[in-house]
Design an enzyme around this catalytic site. Structure first.
Site, PDB file in Angstrom:
ATOM      1  N   SER A 143      30.225  33.404  -8.925  1.00 42.23           N
ATOM      2  CA  SER A 143      30.095  34.177  -7.527  1.00 42.23           C
ATOM      3  C   SER A 143      31.740  34.550  -7.457  1.00 42.23           C
ATOM      4  O   SER A 143      32.624  34.181  -8.086  1.00 42.23           O
ATOM      5  CB  SER A 143      30.022  32.977  -6.331  1.00 42.23           C
ATOM      6  OG  SER A 143      30.529  33.482  -5.244  1.00 42.23           O
ATOM      7  N   TYR A 156      30.938  24.790  -2.091  1.00 39.05           N
ATOM      8  CA  TYR A 156      30.505  25.890  -2.829  1.00 39.05           C
ATOM      9  C   TYR A 156      31.680  26.593  -3.809  1.00 39.05           C
ATOM     10  O   TYR A 156      31.406  26.704  -4.860  1.00 39.05           O
ATOM     11  CB  TYR A 156      29.743  27.008  -1.919  1.00 39.05           C
ATOM     12  CG  TYR A 156      29.246  27.994  -2.590  1.00 39.05           C
ATOM     13  CD1 TYR A 156      28.150  28.000  -3.123  1.00 39.05           C
ATOM     14  CD2 TYR A 156      29.833  29.521  -2.428  1.00 39.05           C
ATOM     15  CE1 TYR A 156      27.390  29.002  -3.937  1.00 39.05           C
ATOM     16  CE2 TYR A 156      29.245  30.516  -3.277  1.00 39.05           C
ATOM     17  CZ  TYR A 156      28.142  30.343  -3.757  1.00 39.05           C
ATOM     18  OH  TYR A 156      27.310  31.587  -4.047  1.00 39.05           O
TER      19      TYR A 156
HETATM   20  C1  BGC Z   1      27.449  33.687  -1.312  1.00 39.49           C
HETATM   21  C2  BGC Z   1      27.032  34.329  -0.142  1.00 39.49           C
HETATM   22  C3  BGC Z   1      28.355  35.376   0.312  1.00 39.49           C
HETATM   23  C4  BGC Z   1      28.882  36.057  -0.899  1.00 39.49           C
HETATM   24  C5  BGC Z   1      29.909  37.026  -0.413  1.00 39.49           C
HETATM   25  C6  BGC Z   1      27.801  34.681  -2.395  1.00 39.49           C
HETATM   26  O1  BGC Z   1      28.475  33.956  -3.618  1.00 39.49           O
HETATM   27  O2  BGC Z   1      26.300  33.024  -1.836  1.00 39.49           O
HETATM   28  O3  BGC Z   1      26.623  33.700   0.723  1.00 39.49           O
HETATM   29  O4  BGC Z   1      27.637  36.219   1.328  1.00 39.49           O
HETATM   30  O5  BGC Z   1      28.969  35.516  -1.845  1.00 39.49           O
HETATM   31  O6  BGC Z   1      30.748  36.289   0.190  1.00 39.49           O
END
Ligand code: BGC
Length: 255
Positions: A143, A156
């Protein structure tokens, strides 16, 4: 057909980005192991989408947060498909909570799914590759939040930051085995993980204002990058994170 003759195992492939990756890898010629935590209809539909592209697909169920089950999933995948060439660690979850309210249960769930799972599934894959004396490709779906703080999503961010260092470390350690390891870092992709956000107009507007390309990403945007990293075109790419975020990560401007 860049992936003809290859078999890819994709985790969390019953929806969202995982499903998009499966469809794209199959379109490029790969046979697919659809690895899911719990048996469900969506996983079967993903497998059907592969077969509709004249490729083979198998659904394998296992809890990848258990090292034993991760090894078992790889063994069953090899028994079914003959051999594995590509693993895509895609399964991921997030739980929103202010830091002072975050629970141990949620912390464990997020870290188990997003970090421990990729660790031990990759270990089982590497053991398979070593036994066969050949290389392979590991692709982690990370991410932008492997770099970018995300208030209220600390567990996360911890998991994705960990995934970044897992990737970097393995890229070096596994290079002599001919195994490449890379991360894809999506920004805001329209999938079930952010369903709550996309149904909250105020939060959605605030997010959109931060995306220079002016739209949410789609699973297909991520899948193209996964197909590239899985292919011979990426043989010299290892130890890196490729962003697919519409410019979100480096967005800064003054009015
Ligand atoms: C997350 C989303 C978020 C996006 C941008 C992703 O990794 O799972 O919830 O909207 O990042 O911030």
């Amino acid at each position: 057909m860049r992936l003809q003759g290859k078999t890819a195992l994709v985790t969390g492939a019953s929806g969202g980005i995982g499903q998009g990756i499966v469809e794209r890898l199959a379109t490029e010629g790969a046979d697919i192991i659809v690895a899911v935590h719990t048996a469900n209809d969506a996983a079967q539909e993903t497998a059907e989408a592969v077969r509709a592209r004249s490729r083979q697909a198998w659904v394998i169920v296992g809890d990848l947060a258990s090292a034993t089950q991760a090894a078992d999933v790889v063994n069953r995948a090899v028994a079914a498909a003959g051999r594995l060439h590509i693993v895509v660690n895609n399964a991921g979850i997030e739980v929103r909570a202010p830091f002072w309210d975050a629970t141990e249960t949620d912390y464990d769930r997020v870290l188990d799914t997003n970090l421990k799972g990729p660790f031990f599934l990759t270990q089982a894959f590497v053991r398979h590759l070593r036994a066969e004396g050949r290389g392979g490709k590991v692709i982690n779906i990370s991410s932008v939040h492997e770099d970018l703080p995300f208030p209220h999503f600390t567990s996360y961010c911890v998991s994705k930051g960990g995934l970044r260092m897992l990737m970097r470390n393995l890229a070096i350690e596994l290079a002599p085995l001919g195994i490449t390891v890379n991360n894809i870092a999506p920004g805001a992709i329209q999938t079930p993980i952010n369903r709550k956000l996309t149904h909250d107009q105020a939060r959605l507007d605030a997010l959109m204002a931060q995306i220079p390309l002016g739209r949410l990403g789609q699973p297909a945007d991520v899948a193209g990058l996964a197909a590239f990293l899985a292919s011979d075109d990426a043989d010299y790419v290892t130890g890196t994170t490729l962003y697919v975020d519409g410019g979100l990560l480096w967005n800064y401007a003054e009015q």
